[in-house]
Write an enzyme that holds these catalytic residues in place. Sequence first.
Site, PDB file in Angstrom:
ATOM      1  N   SER A  59      52.747  12.089  35.013  1.00  0.00           N
ATOM      2  CA  SER A  59      51.754  13.148  34.573  1.00  0.00           C
ATOM      3  C   SER A  59      51.948  14.161  33.654  1.00  0.00           C
ATOM      4  CB  SER A  59      51.295  13.732  36.080  1.00  0.00           C
ATOM      5  OG  SER A  59      52.639  14.503  36.546  1.00  0.00           O
ATOM      6  N   HIS A 303      51.755  21.856  35.871  1.00  0.00           N
ATOM      7  CA  HIS A 303      51.842  20.986  34.832  1.00  0.00           C
ATOM      8  C   HIS A 303      51.358  21.649  33.460  1.00  0.00           C
ATOM      9  CE1 HIS A 303      52.116  18.080  37.847  1.00  0.00           C
ATOM     10  NE2 HIS A 303      52.326  16.905  36.859  1.00  0.00           N
TER      11      HIS A 303
END
Length: 321
Positions: A59, A303
């Site tokens: 990711s 993230h």
Amino acid sequence: MLRPARKLRTTPTSGSAAPKARKSALLGAAALGAALALTSTSAQAATPAPHHYVALGDSYAAGAGVPGQSAGLCLRSDRNYGHLVAAALKAGAYTDVTCAAAKVKAMTQPQYDAFLRVNDPQLDAVTADTDLVTLGIGGNDLGATDLGLGDLVGVCIAGAVVNPLGTPCKDVFHHGYWDWSTWSWQYGNDDLADRTAAAKPQIADTLQRIHAKAPKARVLLVGYPSVLPADGSKCFLRQPVTAGDVEYMYGVLGNLNAMLKATAAANGATYVDTATPTVGHDVCSDDRWIEGALPGAPAVPFHPNATGEKVMADAVLAALR
């Protein structure tokens, strides 16, 4: 705070000294411009446009949550660092098979999510004509389930609810316990250190497979950015994780990056340090390039946002020079 530039004091110059000074300044500026142009040309020449660039990874490589998204549950962004690198290098062909929640096994096996096949084996995208590969992998192998890093985040946040002043996350993964014989808190094996060590030979095997499939490819193993600060107190009232666990997880991610760097060096790959250029822009900073539990910019929690992906792309480009 920026201050207005001070006006320089000048003294009149007599005779021909002024024209000579102006001429000297012009020659100096011309020389500087030529030097800069030469430097730019040299940098471009050192990184020729790849014929076929393939981006592999999880990711962090996919740019999960950063618009615009594609590839379903893989959460692949058209602004992830792979896309940015391909555009900067003017790659002849670019193949992006990165996918959220990918573990190392996703390089050679199909990836499933809740019994749904979400991605083919990523190494299938590497062919004999591939001459550039970036690989960002390993973080999800710290988790015991398909959630990968999500496992760790869940444990740390849940633990902070019941033990806000302790190290509940560290206690779980490092097997903390009270030793009555020494009247002190002790730790056993560190599961996350063990999982990091277990991922090392798998990543080494992946790098060797890439070399075998694409013998002429330059291979870059991309590390993880500075998700957390070294000082856990900086996260007080900013993220739902205890200060002690922030420092513990900072060490875990540092150990992961150290393993990736060593594995790259031992297997003919270039390690890309993305931790250093993102220091000070972690989930607890005022200027976040990695989003926290409640993202302020489009990104999956914990993230990189679009700026973070851009900084990671710059690190890849710098490593290629």
